[in-house]
Motif scaffolding. Structure first.
Motif, PDB file in Angstrom:
ATOM      1  N   MET A   1     -30.000  -4.052 -13.427  1.00 41.83           N
ATOM      2  CA  MET A   1     -29.020  -5.069 -13.129  1.00 41.83           C
ATOM      3  C   MET A   1     -29.159  -5.475 -11.671  1.00 41.83           C
ATOM      4  O   MET A   1     -29.222  -4.642 -10.779  1.00 41.83           O
ATOM      5  N   ILE A   2     -29.211  -6.760 -11.421  1.00 42.22           N
ATOM      6  CA  ILE A   2     -29.261  -7.289 -10.061  1.00 42.22           C
ATOM      7  C   ILE A   2     -28.155  -8.316  -9.921  1.00 42.22           C
ATOM      8  O   ILE A   2     -28.025  -9.220 -10.739  1.00 42.22           O
ATOM      9  N   ILE A   3     -27.358  -8.152  -8.897  1.00 45.91           N
ATOM     10  CA  ILE A   3     -26.294  -9.109  -8.604  1.00 45.91           C
ATOM     11  C   ILE A   3     -26.564  -9.669  -7.219  1.00 45.91           C
ATOM     12  O   ILE A   3     -26.711  -8.919  -6.253  1.00 45.91           O
ATOM     13  N   LEU A   4     -26.673 -10.958  -7.100  1.00 53.33           N
ATOM     14  CA  LEU A   4     -26.931 -11.595  -5.817  1.00 53.33           C
ATOM     15  C   LEU A   4     -25.618 -12.064  -5.222  1.00 53.33           C
ATOM     16  O   LEU A   4     -24.817 -12.704  -5.889  1.00 53.33           O
ATOM     17  N   PHE A   5     -25.406 -11.706  -3.980  1.00 51.38           N
ATOM     18  CA  PHE A   5     -24.254 -12.229  -3.279  1.00 51.38           C
ATOM     19  C   PHE A   5     -24.609 -12.393  -1.816  1.00 51.38           C
ATOM     20  O   PHE A   5     -25.465 -11.713  -1.286  1.00 51.38           O
ATOM     21  N   THR A   6     -23.981 -13.339  -1.185  1.00 54.76           N
ATOM     22  CA  THR A   6     -24.195 -13.572   0.232  1.00 54.76           C
ATOM     23  C   THR A   6     -23.000 -13.035   0.977  1.00 54.76           C
ATOM     24  O   THR A   6     -21.864 -13.321   0.619  1.00 54.76           O
ATOM     25  N   MET A   7     -23.289 -12.262   1.990  1.00 54.26           N
ATOM     26  CA  MET A   7     -22.213 -11.689   2.773  1.00 54.26           C
ATOM     27  C   MET A   7     -21.935 -12.582   3.970  1.00 54.26           C
ATOM     28  O   MET A   7     -22.837 -12.923   4.718  1.00 54.26           O
ATOM     29  N   ASN A   8     -20.700 -12.965   4.132  1.00 53.42           N
ATOM     30  CA  ASN A   8     -20.281 -13.692   5.318  1.00 53.42           C
ATOM     31  C   ASN A   8     -19.669 -12.647   6.245  1.00 53.42           C
ATOM     32  O   ASN A   8     -18.485 -12.405   6.225  1.00 53.42           O
ATOM     33  N   THR A   9     -20.523 -12.003   7.030  1.00 57.31           N
ATOM     34  CA  THR A   9     -20.120 -10.838   7.787  1.00 57.31           C
ATOM     35  C   THR A   9     -20.292 -11.081   9.268  1.00 57.31           C
ATOM     36  O   THR A   9     -21.285 -11.648   9.701  1.00 57.31           O
ATOM     37  N   LYS A  10     -19.327 -10.636  10.032  1.00 59.78           N
ATOM     38  CA  LYS A  10     -19.462 -10.584  11.475  1.00 59.78           C
ATOM     39  C   LYS A  10     -19.466  -9.120  11.852  1.00 59.78           C
ATOM     40  O   LYS A  10     -18.686  -8.334  11.342  1.00 59.78           O
ATOM     41  N   GLU A  11     -20.361  -8.755  12.732  1.00 57.38           N
ATOM     42  CA  GLU A  11     -20.559  -7.351  13.042  1.00 57.38           C
ATOM     43  C   GLU A  11     -20.661  -7.174  14.545  1.00 57.38           C
ATOM     44  O   GLU A  11     -21.314  -7.949  15.230  1.00 57.38           O
ATOM     45  N   ALA A  12     -19.992  -6.162  15.039  1.00 55.60           N
ATOM     46  CA  ALA A  12     -20.137  -5.765  16.437  1.00 55.60           C
ATOM     47  C   ALA A  12     -20.485  -4.285  16.441  1.00 55.60           C
ATOM     48  O   ALA A  12     -19.859  -3.496  15.741  1.00 55.60           O
ATOM     49  N   LYS A  13     -21.505  -3.932  17.209  1.00 56.58           N
ATOM     50  CA  LYS A  13     -21.895  -2.531  17.310  1.00 56.58           C
ATOM     51  C   LYS A  13     -21.575  -2.064  18.717  1.00 56.58           C
ATOM     52  O   LYS A  13     -21.940  -2.700  19.693  1.00 56.58           O
ATOM     53  N   ILE A  14     -20.895  -0.922  18.777  1.00 60.65           N
ATOM     54  CA  ILE A  14     -20.545  -0.330  20.057  1.00 60.65           C
ATOM     55  C   ILE A  14     -21.084   1.096  20.046  1.00 60.65           C
ATOM     56  O   ILE A  14     -20.709   1.908  19.197  1.00 60.65           O
ATOM     57  N   PHE A  15     -21.960   1.396  20.983  1.00 59.49           N
ATOM     58  CA  PHE A  15     -22.591   2.708  21.038  1.00 59.49           C
ATOM     59  C   PHE A  15     -21.926   3.560  22.114  1.00 59.49           C
ATOM     60  O   PHE A  15     -21.310   3.056  23.047  1.00 59.49           O
ATOM     61  N   GLY A  16     -22.084   4.875  21.983  1.00 63.51           N
ATOM     62  CA  GLY A  16     -21.597   5.793  22.998  1.00 63.51           C
ATOM     63  C   GLY A  16     -20.096   6.021  22.957  1.00 63.51           C
ATOM     64  O   GLY A  16     -19.486   6.347  23.979  1.00 63.51           O
ATOM     65  N   ILE A  17     -19.495   5.862  21.797  1.00 65.09           N
ATOM     66  CA  ILE A  17     -18.050   6.052  21.663  1.00 65.09           C
ATOM     67  C   ILE A  17     -17.737   7.507  21.314  1.00 65.09           C
ATOM     68  O   ILE A  17     -18.621   8.254  20.910  1.00 65.09           O
ATOM     69  N   ASP A  18     -16.492   7.879  21.466  1.00 64.69           N
ATOM     70  CA  ASP A  18     -16.001   9.161  20.965  1.00 64.69           C
ATOM     71  C   ASP A  18     -15.425   8.871  19.576  1.00 64.69           C
ATOM     72  O   ASP A  18     -14.332   8.304  19.467  1.00 64.69           O
ATOM     73  N   PRO A  19     -16.154   9.222  18.504  1.00 56.10           N
ATOM     74  CA  PRO A  19     -15.717   8.863  17.150  1.00 56.10           C
ATOM     75  C   PRO A  19     -14.300   9.330  16.826  1.00 56.10           C
ATOM     76  O   PRO A  19     -13.545   8.604  16.189  1.00 56.10           O
ATOM     77  N   LYS A  20     -13.936  10.520  17.254  1.00 53.68           N
ATOM     78  CA  LYS A  20     -12.606  11.051  16.930  1.00 53.68           C
ATOM     79  C   LYS A  20     -11.515  10.200  17.576  1.00 53.68           C
ATOM     80  O   LYS A  20     -10.496   9.911  16.949  1.00 53.68           O
ATOM     81  N   LYS A  21     -11.725   9.782  18.824  1.00 50.53           N
ATOM     82  CA  LYS A  21     -10.742   8.931  19.508  1.00 50.53           C
ATOM     83  C   LYS A  21     -10.597   7.586  18.794  1.00 50.53           C
ATOM     84  O   LYS A  21      -9.492   7.084  18.613  1.00 50.53           O
ATOM     85  N   VAL A  22     -11.729   7.012  18.399  1.00 53.32           N
ATOM     86  CA  VAL A  22     -11.686   5.719  17.703  1.00 53.32           C
ATOM     87  C   VAL A  22     -10.971   5.867  16.368  1.00 53.32           C
ATOM     88  O   VAL A  22     -10.118   5.045  16.010  1.00 53.32           O
ATOM     89  N   GLU A  23     -11.297   6.920  15.616  1.00 52.05           N
ATOM     90  CA  GLU A  23     -10.650   7.148  14.320  1.00 52.05           C
ATOM     91  C   GLU A  23      -9.145   7.331  14.496  1.00 52.05           C
ATOM     92  O   GLU A  23      -8.350   6.731  13.761  1.00 52.05           O
ATOM     93  N   ASN A  24      -8.740   8.140  15.464  1.00 48.97           N
ATOM     94  CA  ASN A  24      -7.307   8.358  15.712  1.00 48.97           C
ATOM     95  C   ASN A  24      -6.613   7.064  16.121  1.00 48.97           C
ATOM     96  O   ASN A  24      -5.481   6.793  15.701  1.00 48.97           O
ATOM     97  N   HIS A  25      -7.288   6.256  16.928  1.00 47.26           N
ATOM     98  CA  HIS A  25      -6.697   4.983  17.346  1.00 47.26           C
ATOM     99  C   HIS A  25      -6.527   4.034  16.156  1.00 47.26           C
ATOM    100  O   HIS A  25      -5.470   3.401  16.010  1.00 47.26           O
ATOM    101  N   LEU A  26      -7.540   3.959  15.306  1.00 47.59           N
ATOM    102  CA  LEU A  26      -7.433   3.096  14.123  1.00 47.59           C
ATOM    103  C   LEU A  26      -6.280   3.553  13.228  1.00 47.59           C
ATOM    104  O   LEU A  26      -5.495   2.726  12.743  1.00 47.59           O
ATOM    105  N   LEU A  27      -6.162   4.857  13.028  1.00 53.70           N
ATOM    106  CA  LEU A  27      -5.066   5.375  12.205  1.00 53.70           C
ATOM    107  C   LEU A  27      -3.710   5.072  12.837  1.00 53.70           C
ATOM    108  O   LEU A  27      -2.755   4.723  12.138  1.00 53.70           O
TER     109      LEU A  27
END
Length: 128
Positions: A1-27
């Motif tokens: 099965m193949i399903i074609l879809f186009t993603m209308n995505t905007k992406e920002a990548k930020i490196f060197g973060i403290d994942p736990k701090k970011v996760e806690n902030h999002l929560l």
């Protein structure tokens, strides 16, 4: 099965973060954790600096997809994606190899995904 879809995505990548701090902030902002697990990406003929495009076969949250990733020229690194869902990572990899595509970059990461309103946030930690 193949399903074609186009993603209308905007992406920002930020490196060197403290994942736990970011996760806690999002929560603390009211985000909901929707996925935690391992993700795998296999890039074929990967040289974004030279070609401004590549193919990526990935498994993320149980879904397997094949993505054409292109880079637009400009001051910022802006990417566009065309994606199809596929049913087998290994069979798709074999098909691409039989067509002459060479897997040359393998990425493995732990990913935690959050949703806040209509925005998806992926917090990744690359392995190895």
């Amino acid at each position: 099965m193949i399903i074609l879809f186009t993603m209308n995505t905007k992406e920002a990548k930020i490196f060197g973060i403290d994942p736990k701090k970011v996760e806690n902030h999002l929560l603390s902002l009211g985000a909901t954790k929707v996925f935690t697990g391992k993700c795998t990406s296999i890039y074929f003929n990967h040289n974004m600096k030279e070609n401004n495009r590549c193919l990526r076969l990935s498994q993320d949250n149980g879904a397997i997809s094949l993505t054409f990733k292109g880079k637009e020229k400009g001051e910022l690194d802006l990417f566009y994606y065309n994606t199809i869902k596929v049913s087998s990572l290994e069979h798709t990899k074999q098909l691409l190899e039989s067509l002459g595509f060479i897997p040359d970059l393998f990425l493995h990461k732990n990913r935690t995904t959050f949703m806040l309103k209509s925005v998806k946030y992926d917090v990744d930690k690359y392995l190895g």
